[in-house]
Design a protein around this motif. Sequence first.
Motif, PDB file in Angstrom:
ATOM      1  N   LYS A   1      -5.227  -1.690  11.433  1.00 57.68           N
ATOM      2  CA  LYS A   1      -3.950  -0.880  12.034  1.00 57.68           C
ATOM      3  C   LYS A   1      -4.215   0.486  11.611  1.00 57.68           C
ATOM      4  CE  LYS A   1      -0.499  -4.308  12.741  1.00 57.68           C
ATOM      5  NZ  LYS A   1       0.835  -4.974  12.142  1.00 57.68           N
ATOM      6  N   MET A   2      -4.354   0.578  10.351  1.00 64.02           N
ATOM      7  CA  MET A   2      -3.926   1.876   9.540  1.00 64.02           C
ATOM      8  C   MET A   2      -5.277   2.806   9.009  1.00 64.02           C
ATOM      9  SD  MET A   2      -0.768   0.982   7.422  1.00 64.02           S
ATOM     10  CE  MET A   2      -0.118   2.716   7.244  1.00 64.02           C
ATOM     11  N   GLY A   3      -6.388   1.856   8.898  1.00 58.77           N
ATOM     12  CA  GLY A   3      -7.464   2.392   8.341  1.00 58.77           C
ATOM     13  C   GLY A   3      -7.346   2.088   7.019  1.00 58.77           C
ATOM     14  N   LYS A   4      -6.666   2.809   6.250  1.00 60.72           N
ATOM     15  CA  LYS A   4      -6.147   2.278   4.811  1.00 60.72           C
ATOM     16  C   LYS A   4      -4.857   2.197   4.520  1.00 60.72           C
ATOM     17  CE  LYS A   4      -9.958   4.224   2.039  1.00 60.72           C
ATOM     18  NZ  LYS A   4     -10.312   5.234   1.357  1.00 60.72           N
ATOM     19  N   LYS A   5      -4.197   1.280   3.732  1.00 58.27           N
ATOM     20  CA  LYS A   5      -2.961   1.141   3.097  1.00 58.27           C
ATOM     21  C   LYS A   5      -2.465   0.616   2.017  1.00 58.27           C
ATOM     22  CE  LYS A   5      -2.817  -3.877   4.616  1.00 58.27           C
ATOM     23  NZ  LYS A   5      -2.027  -4.853   5.496  1.00 58.27           N
ATOM     24  N   ASP A   6      -1.473   0.646   1.651  1.00 56.90           N
ATOM     25  CA  ASP A   6      -0.938   0.370   0.351  1.00 56.90           C
ATOM     26  C   ASP A   6      -0.224  -1.162   0.760  1.00 56.90           C
ATOM     27  OD1 ASP A   6      -2.106   2.362  -0.952  1.00 56.90           O
ATOM     28  OD2 ASP A   6      -0.328   3.285  -1.546  1.00 56.90           O
ATOM     29  N   ILE A   7       0.130  -1.889  -0.249  1.00 57.05           N
ATOM     30  CA  ILE A   7       0.993  -2.998  -0.009  1.00 57.05           C
ATOM     31  C   ILE A   7       1.461  -3.107  -1.537  1.00 57.05           C
ATOM     32  CG2 ILE A   7       1.292  -5.506   0.308  1.00 57.05           C
ATOM     33  CD1 ILE A   7      -1.455  -5.670   1.395  1.00 57.05           C
ATOM     34  N   VAL A   8       2.756  -3.561  -1.534  1.00 62.25           N
ATOM     35  CA  VAL A   8       3.909  -3.951  -2.539  1.00 62.25           C
ATOM     36  C   VAL A   8       4.292  -5.376  -2.318  1.00 62.25           C
ATOM     37  CG1 VAL A   8       5.894  -3.254  -4.046  1.00 62.25           C
ATOM     38  CG2 VAL A   8       4.232  -1.411  -3.321  1.00 62.25           C
ATOM     39  N   LYS A   9       4.354  -6.121  -3.247  1.00 67.85           N
ATOM     40  CA  LYS A   9       5.182  -7.477  -3.433  1.00 67.85           C
ATOM     41  C   LYS A   9       5.763  -7.592  -4.501  1.00 67.85           C
ATOM     42  CE  LYS A   9       1.094  -9.614  -0.982  1.00 67.85           C
ATOM     43  NZ  LYS A   9       0.104 -10.753  -0.643  1.00 67.85           N
TER      44      LYS A   9
ATOM     45  N   MET B   1       0.636  -4.823  -6.272  1.00 69.26           N
ATOM     46  CA  MET B   1       0.513  -3.915  -5.399  1.00 69.26           C
ATOM     47  C   MET B   1      -0.971  -3.673  -5.291  1.00 69.26           C
ATOM     48  SD  MET B   1       1.787  -0.459  -6.818  1.00 69.26           S
ATOM     49  CE  MET B   1       0.468   0.505  -7.681  1.00 69.26           C
ATOM     50  N   ALA B   2      -1.491  -3.166  -4.080  1.00 74.24           N
ATOM     51  CA  ALA B   2      -2.723  -2.796  -3.630  1.00 74.24           C
ATOM     52  C   ALA B   2      -2.525  -1.390  -3.163  1.00 74.24           C
ATOM     53  CB  ALA B   2      -3.341  -3.822  -2.870  1.00 74.24           C
ATOM     54  N   MET B   3      -3.406  -0.640  -3.532  1.00 76.50           N
ATOM     55  CA  MET B   3      -3.537   0.767  -2.907  1.00 76.50           C
ATOM     56  C   MET B   3      -4.919   1.132  -2.313  1.00 76.50           C
ATOM     57  SD  MET B   3      -1.506   2.934  -6.033  1.00 76.50           S
ATOM     58  CE  MET B   3      -1.586   4.453  -5.479  1.00 76.50           C
ATOM     59  N   ASN B   4      -4.730   1.934  -1.215  1.00 81.40           N
ATOM     60  CA  ASN B   4      -5.933   2.110  -0.530  1.00 81.40           C
ATOM     61  C   ASN B   4      -6.870   0.898  -0.045  1.00 81.40           C
ATOM     62  OD1 ASN B   4      -5.639   4.979  -0.618  1.00 81.40           O
ATOM     63  ND2 ASN B   4      -6.105   4.764  -3.001  1.00 81.40           N
ATOM     64  N   VAL B   5      -6.233   0.046   0.303  1.00 83.09           N
ATOM     65  CA  VAL B   5      -7.153  -1.294   0.960  1.00 83.09           C
ATOM     66  C   VAL B   5      -7.035  -1.172   2.344  1.00 83.09           C
ATOM     67  CG1 VAL B   5      -6.463  -2.755  -0.975  1.00 83.09           C
ATOM     68  CG2 VAL B   5      -5.126  -2.838   1.248  1.00 83.09           C
ATOM     69  N   PRO B   6      -8.430  -1.666   2.865  1.00 83.06           N
ATOM     70  CA  PRO B   6      -8.518  -1.517   4.197  1.00 83.06           C
ATOM     71  C   PRO B   6      -7.734  -2.426   5.098  1.00 83.06           C
ATOM     72  CG  PRO B   6     -10.460  -2.721   3.136  1.00 83.06           C
ATOM     73  CD  PRO B   6      -9.361  -2.335   2.220  1.00 83.06           C
ATOM     74  N   SER B   7      -7.030  -1.489   6.389  1.00 85.21           N
ATOM     75  CA  SER B   7      -6.337  -2.172   7.290  1.00 85.21           C
ATOM     76  C   SER B   7      -6.702  -1.994   8.667  1.00 85.21           C
ATOM     77  CB  SER B   7      -5.141  -1.454   7.049  1.00 85.21           C
ATOM     78  OG  SER B   7      -4.238  -1.475   8.271  1.00 85.21           O
TER      79      SER B   7
ATOM     80  N   PRO C   1       1.677   4.067   3.832  1.00 87.21           N
ATOM     81  CA  PRO C   1       0.614   4.765   3.986  1.00 87.21           C
ATOM     82  C   PRO C   1      -0.174   5.065   2.647  1.00 87.21           C
ATOM     83  CG  PRO C   1       2.532   5.969   4.626  1.00 87.21           C
ATOM     84  CD  PRO C   1       3.116   4.438   4.115  1.00 87.21           C
ATOM     85  N   PRO C   2      -1.668   4.918   2.610  1.00 85.86           N
ATOM     86  CA  PRO C   2      -2.431   5.004   1.506  1.00 85.86           C
ATOM     87  C   PRO C   2      -1.810   5.989   0.545  1.00 85.86           C
ATOM     88  CG  PRO C   2      -3.661   5.825   3.284  1.00 85.86           C
ATOM     89  CD  PRO C   2      -2.267   5.406   4.020  1.00 85.86           C
TER      90      PRO C   2
END
Length: 161
Positions: A60-68, A52-58, A29-30
């Motif tokens: 499925k979710m509208g916005k999301k975060d990603i961690v690698k 990582m990215a925060m508040n990127v467009p998705s 979740p963003p």
Amino acid sequence: MKDKDCFKQDRKHLVISKIRSGTVIDHIPPGMALLVLKILGISPGSKEAVSMAMNVPSSKMGKKDIVKVEGKFISDEELNRISLIAPEATINLVEDFEITRKFAVELPEVVEKIISCPNQNCISNSKEPINSRFKIFVVGKKVTAKCDYCGKKITNLEEYI
Ligand code: CTP
Ligand code: ZN
């Protein structure tokens, strides 16, 4: 490119690079990415290469975060703790740039150490060397944690991690 719900790669956008080997936590979740790092014990001083990215467009979710997390295969038990704050998160384990396993996180039945009991009189907050321990269950759609020592229930888990 396949990362359609991440960034489009063109003159104006950056992509978060793919990783060679390690763990990608997607559909967070963003705004929750920093707490995900905390749950995984990744902090200043950790040696892993993390992007990582925060508040990127998705889509499925509208916005999301990603961690690698490059170079690290995190255990299922540790990854499942992420579900406390990111119940929809998907885990992608990557080897030699290919995804070798993709799965959804599952709520653990019990979590130790990572939630602090809000009850100041709880024995888990005393000087005794006692780790916090919470039972996890779902009420309606809300994830609820109940202190194993004092019975205190919390639903706003992000505030106690
Ligand atoms: N990924 C990565 N490095 C790789 C392969 C994948 O960082 N070598 C990341 C992608 O950037 C993406 C996630 O892993 O954030 C999942 O990749 P993929 O399954 O290819 O994307 P989707 O099909 O969009 O995933 P989903 O169906 O889970 O939404
Ligand atoms: Zn307690």
